[in-house]
Design a protein around this motif. Structure first.
Motif, short mmCIF file in Angstrom:
data_model
loop_
_atom_site.label_atom_id
_atom_site.label_comp_id
_atom_site.label_asym_id
_atom_site.label_seq_id
_atom_site.Cartn_x
_atom_site.Cartn_y
_atom_site.Cartn_z
N ALA A 225 0.72 -1.34 0.22
CA ALA A 225 -0.02 -0.37 0.21
C ALA A 225 1.15 1.23 0.41
CB ALA A 225 -0.62 -0.07 1.19
N VAL A 226 1.69 1.44 0.77
CA VAL A 226 2.55 2.91 0.95
C VAL A 226 3.65 2.54 -0.44
CG1 VAL A 226 2.60 2.14 3.62
CG2 VAL A 226 4.71 1.76 1.90
N HIS A 227 3.51 2.08 -1.43
CA HIS A 227 4.24 1.59 -2.35
C HIS A 227 3.47 2.25 -3.78
CE1 HIS A 227 8.23 1.06 -1.70
NE2 HIS A 227 8.53 0.72 -0.74
N THR A 228 1.91 2.10 -3.28
CA THR A 228 0.83 2.03 -4.28
C THR A 228 0.15 3.20 -4.45
OG1 THR A 228 0.46 -0.77 -4.29
CG2 THR A 228 -0.52 0.40 -5.71
N PHE A 229 -0.13 3.77 -2.85
CA PHE A 229 -0.58 4.65 -3.26
C PHE A 229 -0.07 6.48 -2.91
CE2 PHE A 229 -3.18 1.92 -1.45
CZ PHE A 229 -4.05 2.01 -2.83
N PRO A 230 0.27 7.26 -3.34
CA PRO A 230 0.68 8.35 -3.05
C PRO A 230 0.69 9.23 -2.17
CG PRO A 230 0.31 8.76 -5.49
CD PRO A 230 -0.35 7.79 -4.64
N LEU A 232 0.77 7.64 0.61
CA LEU A 232 0.91 7.15 1.97
C LEU A 232 2.41 7.68 1.77
CD1 LEU A 232 -1.19 4.40 2.14
CD2 LEU A 232 -0.59 5.66 3.82
N TRP A 233 3.02 7.19 0.86
CA TRP A 233 4.52 7.09 0.30
C TRP A 233 5.18 8.31 1.07
CZ3 TRP A 233 8.57 4.27 -1.55
CH2 TRP A 233 8.95 5.21 -1.16
N LYS A 234 4.93 9.45 1.77
CA LYS A 234 5.54 10.35 2.82
C LYS A 234 5.69 9.70 3.17
CE LYS A 234 1.44 12.55 4.30
NZ LYS A 234 0.63 14.03 4.52
N TYR A 235 4.92 8.91 3.96
CA TYR A 235 5.36 8.01 5.29
C TYR A 235 6.35 7.00 5.17
CZ TYR A 235 1.14 10.60 6.57
OH TYR A 235 -0.03 11.40 6.98
N HIS A 236 6.49 6.16 4.30
CA HIS A 236 7.03 5.47 4.30
C HIS A 236 8.98 5.22 2.93
CE1 HIS A 236 8.51 1.29 3.34
NE2 HIS A 236 9.02 1.72 1.73
N SER A 237 8.98 7.18 3.06
CA SER A 237 10.04 7.19 1.94
C SER A 237 11.37 7.65 2.91
CB SER A 237 9.97 8.60 1.44
OG SER A 237 9.56 9.92 2.29
N LYS A 238 11.55 7.87 4.08
CA LYS A 238 12.56 7.66 5.03
C LYS A 238 13.13 6.67 4.85
CE LYS A 238 12.61 10.54 8.46
NZ LYS A 238 12.98 10.62 10.28
N HIS A 239 12.78 5.80 4.87
CA HIS A 239 12.96 4.39 5.07
C HIS A 239 14.00 3.44 4.01
CE1 HIS A 239 12.76 0.45 5.49
NE2 HIS A 239 12.84 -0.42 4.08
N ILE A 251 15.55 -0.52 9.44
CA ILE A 251 14.72 -0.77 10.31
C ILE A 251 14.51 1.29 10.84
CG2 ILE A 251 14.41 -0.20 13.02
CD1 ILE A 251 15.94 -2.19 12.94
N LEU A 252 14.90 2.03 9.57
CA LEU A 252 14.52 3.40 9.56
C LEU A 252 13.58 4.09 9.11
CD1 LEU A 252 16.15 6.60 9.99
CD2 LEU A 252 17.46 5.99 8.30
N ALA A 253 13.17 4.56 10.03
CA ALA A 253 11.47 4.81 9.18
C ALA A 253 11.28 6.10 10.38
CB ALA A 253 10.19 3.88 9.65
N ASP A 254 10.54 7.02 9.48
CA ASP A 254 9.09 7.64 9.92
C ASP A 254 8.47 7.17 11.42
OD1 ASP A 254 9.79 10.06 9.33
OD2 ASP A 254 8.13 9.74 7.38
N ASP A 255 7.59 7.58 12.28
CA ASP A 255 7.58 7.90 13.03
C ASP A 255 5.62 6.86 13.23
OD1 ASP A 255 8.76 9.36 14.98
OD2 ASP A 255 7.40 11.00 15.00
#
Length: 285
Positions: A225-230, A232-239, A251-255
């Motif tokens: 989902a986080v790679h499909t819906f734009p 949601l991507w903002k919550y996953h991009s730091k990873h 493990i690095l990720a947003d809150d």
């Protein structure tokens, strides 16, 4: 220490159609790979690194993993899976054996016979951290011996300077949550040491297998989902601040992502397949 600064760089490897090459192992023409991470901290001598950078040092592989390697056309090595299972058994068993022996050796009428939940939490957290350190060294050893995928196109990249502190914080949260969550969800009882048929059911391989499959099931759909819906991507991009991360850099990720991955997904898997307290220890390592 390898003197390499990771900035906006690119590697271009054109394919010559006239040469006799194995196209399965050669990237398409003029493919550009950018290294987005700026990692100057790895160039500092160890004594000049700050506290967080020193902690992050143990996740580093050998220097050759951080430069482009000559193309290796050999197939990936076939590592004996039973050898790895034996390694895991050797890493998992000591913590359970130590607690069981403690309860066996210390008299029942002694104040120190049982482990208070706080004592159990500290013990298993330290054991989990030790396991992670050994696991990282185990994996980076294989990286050094066997190499890594795509290493002829781009090297592994370091965690960026600005995320070193966040990486260590994420690892700490992960280890604390996994240890505490296992004790709580597993129903830790200070009067029950590790034992088959009690805190570890006889069917624990099946239970843990179902739990891990369920965990992967929920993680797959969340990750898809986080790679499909734009939105949601903002919550996953730091990873994805590193393109080819090491085990700990992943493990690095947003809150929000940390809450989902560290708390919600394991909790959901536990609701589908509840585990006993020491089964959680086996499943989480």
């Amino acid at each position: 220490m390898l003197q390499t600064t990771y900035t906006e760089a690119s590697y271009e490897q054109p394919v010559n159609a006239e040469t006799n090459v194995d196209l399965q192992h050669v990237p398409t023409s003029n493919v550009t790979y950018k290294l987005r991470a700026t990692a100057n901290w790895v160039q500092k001598p160890y004594e000049k690194r700050n506290f967080w950078e020193r902690l992050a040092t143990f996740d580093l592989a050998s220097d050759k993993c951080y430069v482009v390697q000559p193309q290796n056309t050999n197939p990936p090595p076939n590592l004996n899976v039973w050898r790895e299972r034996l390694w895991l058994t050797v890493m998992i068993a000591p913590a359970l054996i130590i607690q069981a022996l403690w309860y066996y050796i210390i008299p029942e009428n002694s104040f120190f016979h049982t482990w208070h939940p706080i004592v159990a939490f500290i013990f298993y957290h330290l054991a989990f951290v030790t396991f992670i350190i050994r696991l990282v060294k185990h994996i980076t050893y294989y990286m050094d011996v066997y190499g890594t995928f795509d290493e002829y196109k781009r090297p592994r990249d370091y965690v960026p300077d600005k995320y070193v502190y966040r990486l260590i914080l994420s690892i700490l949260i992960y280890t604390l949550a996994r240890t505490g969550g296992g004790l709580i969800l597993g129903g830790y009882n200070r009067y029950s040491p590790p034992s088959l048929g009690h805190t570890i059911s006889w069917a624990f391989p099946i239970k843990i297998g179902i739990w891990l499959i369920t965990l992967d099931f929920f993680f797959y759909f969340y990750h898809r989902a986080v790679h499909t819906f734009p939105f949601l991507w903002k919550y996953h991009s730091k990873h994805h601040s590193t393109k080819h991360p090491t085990p700990l850099q992943s493990i690095l990720a947003d809150d929000l992502q940390e809450i989902i991955e560290i708390f919600l997904i394991p909790l959901t898997a536990s609701l589908v397949m509840p585990l006993l307290v020491h089964e959680f220890w086996i499943a989480s390592t």
